[in-house]
Design a protein around this motif. Structure first.
Motif, short mmCIF file in Angstrom:
data_model
loop_
_atom_site.label_atom_id
_atom_site.label_comp_id
_atom_site.label_asym_id
_atom_site.label_seq_id
_atom_site.Cartn_x
_atom_site.Cartn_y
_atom_site.Cartn_z
N ARG A 117 0.70 -0.93 -0.93
CA ARG A 117 0.07 0.39 -0.05
C ARG A 117 0.94 1.50 0.07
O ARG A 117 0.76 2.18 -0.52
N GLN A 118 2.15 1.57 0.64
CA GLN A 118 2.89 2.57 0.74
C GLN A 118 3.02 2.68 -0.05
O GLN A 118 3.15 3.68 -0.94
N VAL A 119 3.45 1.65 -0.75
CA VAL A 119 4.49 1.93 -2.11
C VAL A 119 3.64 2.48 -3.65
O VAL A 119 4.16 3.50 -4.30
N LEU A 120 2.47 1.73 -3.66
CA LEU A 120 1.30 2.70 -4.79
C LEU A 120 1.23 3.69 -3.64
O LEU A 120 1.02 4.97 -5.20
N GLU A 121 0.94 3.56 -2.75
CA GLU A 121 0.71 5.02 -2.94
C GLU A 121 1.86 6.54 -2.88
O GLU A 121 1.53 7.76 -3.13
N TYR A 122 2.68 6.12 -2.31
CA TYR A 122 4.37 7.09 -2.85
C TYR A 122 3.85 6.88 -4.54
O TYR A 122 4.19 8.06 -4.81
N LEU A 123 3.75 5.63 -5.31
CA LEU A 123 4.04 5.94 -6.80
C LEU A 123 2.46 7.20 -7.29
O LEU A 123 3.34 7.98 -8.60
N LEU A 124 1.71 7.25 -6.94
CA LEU A 124 0.19 7.48 -7.05
C LEU A 124 0.85 8.78 -7.35
O LEU A 124 -0.43 9.63 -7.69
N ALA A 125 0.91 9.08 -5.56
CA ALA A 125 1.54 10.44 -5.64
C ALA A 125 2.18 10.88 -7.16
O ALA A 125 2.10 12.63 -6.88
N ARG A 126 3.03 10.53 -7.56
CA ARG A 126 3.68 11.52 -8.52
C ARG A 126 3.96 10.06 -9.94
O ARG A 126 3.81 11.11 -10.88
N MET A 127 2.75 9.84 -10.30
CA MET A 127 2.66 9.53 -11.66
C MET A 127 0.95 8.86 -11.63
O MET A 127 0.16 8.56 -10.28
#
Length: 103
Positions: free
Chosen positions: A64-74
């Motif tokens: 979840r943290q990895v996906l939220e990090y990615l979604l904030a950037r792409m």
């Protein structure tokens, strides 16, 4: 890079954990404000889980943290249908220091 079509980030729903040869695999659903849904299979290796969380978080929370990090950037449209969480390092090398739990 552009943000997702909605002004708010999609809701990340990490579902169906499966054991994989060297970690876990998750069916993940991203739900946008607009009603659009994006589905992905995301795997997480034991080594990456331990590196990012020090074993302090369940693997599903690390995904979840990895996906939220990615979604904030792409935009999630850049996500393949199936990918390993470690691929995030190629997209954003700073992820290791940005999400790693210290101590």
């Amino acid at each position: 890079m552009s943000l997702p079509e909605a002004t708010r980030l999609p809701r990340v729903d990490v579902q169906e954990e499966s054991e994989a040869p060297r970690g876990w695999s998750y069916h993940v659903v991203l739900e946008y404000e607009t009603g659009r849904v994006s589905e992905h299979t995301v795997s997480l290796n034991w080594v990456d889980h331990d590196y990012w969380s020090g074993g302090k978080l369940p693997p599903s929370m690390v995904v979840r943290q990895v996906l939220e990090y990615l979604l904030a950037r792409m935009d999630a449209s850049g996500f393949p249908a199936s990918f390993d969480a470690a691929r995030a390092r190629r997209w954003f090398p700073a992820i290791d220091t940005d999400i790693r739990i210290q101590g």
